[in-house]
Enzyme design. Structure first.
Site, PDB file in Angstrom:
ATOM      1  N   GLY A   2      -3.739  41.412 -24.287  1.00 32.55           N
ATOM      2  CA  GLY A   2      -2.386  41.400 -24.852  1.00 32.55           C
ATOM      3  C   GLY A   2      -1.981  42.770 -25.330  1.00 32.55           C
ATOM      4  N   GLY A  45      -3.059  41.094 -32.838  1.00 34.33           N
ATOM      5  CA  GLY A  45      -4.142  40.443 -33.567  1.00 34.33           C
ATOM      6  C   GLY A  45      -5.365  40.125 -32.752  1.00 34.33           C
ATOM      7  N   SER A  88       9.141  43.744  -9.586  1.00 38.35           N
ATOM      8  CA  SER A  88       9.983  42.674 -10.142  1.00 38.35           C
ATOM      9  C   SER A  88      11.445  43.069 -10.332  1.00 38.35           C
ATOM     10  CB  SER A  88       9.418  42.222 -11.491  1.00 38.35           C
ATOM     11  OG  SER A  88       9.427  43.289 -12.415  1.00 38.35           O
ATOM     12  N   LYS A 121       9.367  39.140 -21.153  1.00 40.34           N
ATOM     13  CA  LYS A 121      10.693  39.465 -20.634  1.00 40.34           C
ATOM     14  C   LYS A 121      11.765  38.584 -21.283  1.00 40.34           C
ATOM     15  CE  LYS A 121       8.953  41.138 -16.195  1.00 40.34           C
ATOM     16  NZ  LYS A 121       8.908  40.947 -14.725  1.00 40.34           N
TER      17      LYS A 121
END
EC number: 3.4.21.53
Length: 1108
Positions: free
Chosen positions: A605, A610, A987, A1030
């Protein structure tokens, strides 16, 4: 003792000993001159009855005569009849006399005067050889010869056990005790060896052949052969043939087939026979070989045939010479062959018909013979220097075999070399079979060279063993002496014993595996025998220290409570549903099984979500020990696998250090930043992680320092990474990925209120002060100062707000309320006064005299802020604490002009809005040329998407608006803002195509619509990644609608409602669906005729046309 001989042959050596004259071993140089040898000489008694005889047959006689002594001839003439003396002088047996002219019996003790007489007799014997060579030049045919006598030949003193003379001359079987001096007649009697013995009993021998002149003891276990030997000894005919087995493993005393043995052997005399201990029928016979013989035919055991039969004829070899080589002697008519072994027909033994082999004539002065003879002598010297027993053998051999010059007896020297060497069976047999001396000598030299190598190896091994034994004995003696001295002086030990006991006590509390226990025992024994001053002592001690600090068999008691785990995880982190669910599943499985195996999780991530902090919460929820280390930028494999103990300052890897710190076999180990691991000349750490993070292999993880298998299968590994692109595929395949997306504004708001703000207040000392950070201020802070998907930057901004508030409170209250004297304790005030005094005495510019005292932290107390202080921080006052907003607007455009669209992108920081701008560079004219320029720091994949979008836009315009010639004449420029940020990925395909069509159709788009999707040249919209990020970016940018590929519909449904709140999602499969959504209000007729006016003008005239 000669190789292959046993104790009984020593008795045979003293059967009929004769005193010999000692001569030095004389090697020959190239100039044929004698050179004195330094080789020591020892005496050897050898029976004259067992010396080799010259070969002859009934019709052929040797030309040479053995040396005789004049005194012996005169003595014999006095005792014998003159006629007998005349015949005996001409016969070979008559010429062979005992060199002892003193009349004493051989084997009697020799006095000093006797030894002088022996020396004189030896000199006369040598002169007799020269005189006989001159005088004796006549044929001896027709003379009387004992071998032609058809009666059995008596063997006086030749080993017969029942003859009376053998006892008197020391020739009995008891080992050759020296008898007393007998009468003169008995002293002159001596045994004779027949030169022709056409039929003998054949005894097969194993391992190595016999050579003429060298004793050999053999063991006979066949009762028939043993009985035959005893019968031969009684009859005074102890003569046999000894032939070597071809098979090294063969055994037996009877030759069944002629192919089982070599056809060349020796004619040997049995000098002694002893019964075997523990066996009733076996005997040990001592053989003395006289000459080489060859089998002509074999009479198998029990066959009653005459000696004249020639069955099983042996093949005759090239170079075999029968009898003498004398030329010009006429052979008499053959006589009836005498068969002296006819009495053996009644025994089932092997009888063979044999013929003598004579050596081929050779030139004693040949350079080859002299050179090889000299080399053999040199090799013998080398062996003698290494082996004292071999030195005695050489001395005895020289004294016995070489009465003359060494160069005159090369044949005997070759036999000696082969007899004392340990060569191969076939090599030894070749030396025996070769009758050509020039060929025999090199063969014997090769065998002797091998014996030299064996002697050198034995000497080296003996020296090494002796050195080791002496060293150990010396160390042991010194250690015992040192212990005794310490014991007498009452000095305590050096602590080594206590150290050994401490390690053993630690090991007794651990459940070491068998392999580890074995290594521990070896190392503890090594430590016990090492001196503390030795360098190896510290290495071994450190290793044992690490070995006993690993928690073998020790585990922490895990907590499998679901409610407890949920409470702990929610206390520390907000959101992170995927991670929490996976840990709860892990706990549920352990609750059902009663135990859990280690797992490898990888949290992927953006920064600040965290990932690292959740690892500690997981360990607390599971009641496991926690250890974290980062591999970001790591280039040394030894950090993971450890260093080898041979290096100075070697240490185990981080995994072993984690087990030592946690003291349990089932901790939680967090490997941080696994996607940023490096690679250098010291190895590839990512490859080292393959073994560590493989559930099938980490049950026996091998650290380079420990060098024992360590079980890591119960360890819970948690890895963290920002992206997976840089993680090697084999390593990624071993981990279970859990993706952590960025936080939306609502989640950030909750995190700030529950976790970040209280922690910041306590950190800044405002825990008990009424300081209120209003909710609208936090919202403005998230919107304008911390838009990242993580909360790390938000935490920094909140802490900054509280620090500013603390400074404002202290500044407003002043030093009167919060004085420095109130903060110091009594110890602090004393330290301050002392420091001030030292400063006044010294130069203020000088550094402190006592840096340690001056830099010591002065004891202080936390000051209490009055309760009357109240502070509220709102949205409007946020700029006073943080300055101007970093993000001034949510979007670049309030309204979009034609050619501008809003796409969506995924970054490591979370999602972001990606704007695409397209413009017309030049006015359209009939002379315009089409083209497109691309800017915005686009990477290769995104550049390809631009070309695809450009081609697809021209295709759509040509199909749906055929009269619109915009792309045929337009020079375009496409740009993506924020050019300093590299952009890549497929994309943005539909976003770029939409931007070009918007410009070509001159139709502005809705600014509240965002889109993402990969486009193909046929208009198919493909799946993309990072839809959650997104969507968050689209919401932050104020979008109301979002267009995404239909393949991502499952991702859209999994999004939390707070993220999708206020956003309408449209899933599309083809670009035509996107076109219908974006250009729903487009006037197609007007768009079809667009740009006709600009392109309808006449082309400008050229220069020539203007002149006309």
């Amino acid at each position: 003792m000669l190789r292959g001989q046993s104790l009984p042959w020593r008795a045979a050596l003293h059967q009929t000993p004769r005193p010999t004259v000692l001569r030095p071993l004389l090697p020959f140089a190239r100039n044929n001159g004698p050179v004195r040898s330094n080789l020591s000489i020892s005496r050897l008694s050898r029976s004259p009855s067992l010396s080799p005889r010259a070969f002859s047959t009934s019709s052929i006689r040797r030309k040479e005569k053995p040396p005789s002594d004049e005194k012996e001839d005169s003595n014999l003439q006095e005792q014998k009849d003159p006629n007998e003396q005349k015949d005996s002088d001409r016969s070979p047996e008559g010429r062979r006399r005992s060199p002892d002219s003193t009349g004493r019996e051989p084997g009697a003790p020799t006095s000093a005067s006797g030894r002088r007489r022996d020396k004189v007799a030896g000199e006369k014997e040598q002169r007799g050889v020269e005189e006989d060579a001159k005088k004796e030049n006549v044929s001896i045919e027709g003379k009387s010869d004992p071998t032609e006598d058809p009666s059995p030949i008596p063997v006086n003193g030749g080993g017969s056990s029942d003859t009376k003379s053998s006892a008197s001359n020391g020739g009995n079987e008891d080992g050759g005790r020296k008898g007393k001096k007998g009468s003169g007649d008995r002293a002159l009697q001596k045994p004779s060896v027949p030169e022709v013995y056409p039929q003998v009993m054949a005894i097969p021998i194993a391992k190595r052949p016999l050579f003429p002149g060298f004793y050999k003891a053999i063991t006979i276990r066949d009762p028939n052969v043993a009985t035959a030997i005893q019968e031969m000894m009684k009859r005074g005919q102890p003569y046999v043939g000894a032939f070597l087995f071809k098979d090294e493993n063969a055994d037996g005393d009877v030759i069944e087939n002629l192919d089982d043995v070599y056809d060349v052997g020796v004619f040997a005399q049995i000098t002694a026979a002893y019964p075997l201990r523990g066996e009733a029928s076996g005997v040990t016979a001592v053989l003395y070989p006289h000459r080489r013989i060859k089998i002509s035919s074999l009479l198998p055991p029990g066959e009653q045939s005459k000696a004249g039969n020639t069955e099983d004829k042996a093949p005759e070899k090239k170079g075999d010479v029968v009898a003498s080589f004398e030329e010009g002697v006429a052979e008499p008519a053959p006589k009836d062959l005498y068969e002296p072994t006819s009495f053996l027909r009644k025994y089932p033994v092997s009888l063979v018909n044999v013929e003598n082999l004579a050596e081929e004539p050779f030139d004693k002065k040949s350079a080859i013979i002299r050179a090889v003879t000299s080399e053999i002598v040199n090799v013998c010297k080398e062996i003698a220097s290494l082996n004292p027993l071999f030195r005695d053998q050489i001395s005895a051999f020289y004294t016995d075999q070489f009465p003359g010059n060494l160069s005159d007896e090369p044949a005997k020297l070759a036999d000696f070399a082969a007899a004392v060497s340990a060569g191969e069976l076939h090599e030894m047999q070749e030396v025996l079979e070769i009758m050509n001396i020039e060929e025999r000598l090199p063969k014997a030299l090769v065998v002797l060279k091998k014996e030299l190598m064996n002697a050198q190896l034995q000497s080296k091994i003996s020296k090494d063993v002796e050195a080791k034994i002496q060293k150990r004995q010396r160390e042991y003696w010194l250690m015992e002496q040192m212990k005794g001295i310490k014991r007498e002086l009452g000095i305590e030990s050096d602590g080594k014993d206590k150290l050994v006991e401490k390690f053993k006590e630690k090991a007794s509390k651990l459940a070491m595996p068998d392999a580890v226990k074995k290594v521990f025992d070896e190392e503890i024994n090594k430590l016990a025998h090492l001196e503390p001053a030795a360098s190896e002592f510290n290495v071994t001690r450190n290793y044992l220290d690490w070995l006993t600090q690993i928690p073998w068999g020790q585990k922490s008691v895990e907590n499998f409570g679901i409610k407890h785990a949920m409470t702990v995880l929610d206390e520390d982190h907000y959101g992170l549903k995927d991670v929490k669910d996976r840990i709860l599943e892990f706990i549920a499985v352990g609750k059902l099984r009663g135990t859990v195996e280690g797992k490898i999780l990888c949290l992927v991530g953006p920064p600040g979500v965290g990932k690292t902090s959740i690892g500690k919460s997981i360990a607390r929820a599971l009641n496991r020990q926690y250890y974290r280390f980062s591999v970001g930028g790591l280039t040394d494999v030894a950090e993971i696998k450890g260093h080898r103990r041979t290096y100075v300052g070697a240490l185990p890897g981080r995994i072993i250090q984690a087990l030592k710190k946690c003291q349990t076999e089932n901790p939680l180990i967090l490997i941080d930043e696994v996607d940023k691991i490096g690679r250098g000349h010291q190895g590839d750490p990512s490859s080292a992680l393959l073994e560590l993070l493989d559930p099938e292999q980490n049950s026996s993880f091998l650290d380079h320092y420990m060098d024992v298998p360590v079980d890591l299968s119960k360890v819970l590994f948690v890895c963290t990474a920002n992206v997976t692109d840089t993680i090697p595929r084999p390593l990624l395949d071993r981990m279970e990925l859990i993706e952590l997306s960025g936080y939306v504004a609502d989640e950030k708001m909750a995190i700030a209120e529950r976790y970040l703000a209280p922690a910041a207040r306590e950190l800044t000392g405002l825990k008990d002060v009424d300081v209120n950070l209003q909710k609208d201020a936090i919202e403005e802070l998230i919107k304008s100062y911390a838009r990242e998907s993580g909360v790390r930057n938000l935490k920094k901004q909140i802490e900054k707000v509280y620090r500013k508030a603390a400074f404002k409170i202290v500044q407003d209250l002043g030093e009167e309320v919060l004085g420095e004297d109130k903060a110091l304790t009594d110890e602090g005030k004393a330290a301050q006064e002392e420091s001030k005094k030292e400063t006044e005495e010294g130069d203020p510019k000088d550094p402190p005299a006592d840096p340690e005292k001056s830099t010591t932290e002065t004891p202080r107390l936390a000051l209490k802020v009055p309760e009357s202080v109240h502070l509220s921080i709102g949205k409007d006052s946020l700029t006073d604490y943080l300055g101007p907003p970093v993000f001034t607007a949510d979007r670049l455009y309030d309204t979009f002009p034609p050619g501008v669209t809003m796409g969506l992108a995924w970054t490591s920081m979370g999602g972001a809005a990606l704007y695409v701008e397209s413009i017309l560079e030049n006015a359209l004219t009939p002379e315009s040329r089409p083209g497109i320029d691309i800017t915005g720091n686009l990477q290769p994949v995104m550049k390809e998407s631009t070309q695809i979008a450009y081609s697809f836009a021209k295709s759509v315009l040509a199909k749906q608006f055929p009269e619109n010639k915009f792309f045929e004449k337009a020079k375009l420029h496409m740009h993506c803002p924020e050019g300093a940020v590299p952009k890549d990925g497929p994309s943005a395909g539909i976003t770029m195509a939409t931007s070009l069509l918007s410009l070509a159709l001159d139709h502005p788009l809705d600014p509240t619509i965002a889109m993402t999707g990969e486009l193909t040249v046929t208009g198919k919209v493909l799946r993309i990644g990072g839809l959650r990020e997104k969507t968050v970016a689209a919401r932050r940018a104020g979008a109301k609608k979002i267009i995404f590929p239909a393949d991502n519909m499952s991702d859209w449904l999994e999004l939390p409602e707070n993220i999708k709140d206020g956003i309408e999602g449209h899933a599309v499969s083809w670009y035509s669906e996107v076109f219908n959504i974006l250009f729903a209000e487009l006037d197609k007729d007007a768009a079809n005729k667009l740009w006709q006016k600009q392109l309808a003008g006449k082309p400008k005239k050229g220069p020539l046309e203007e002149d006309d």
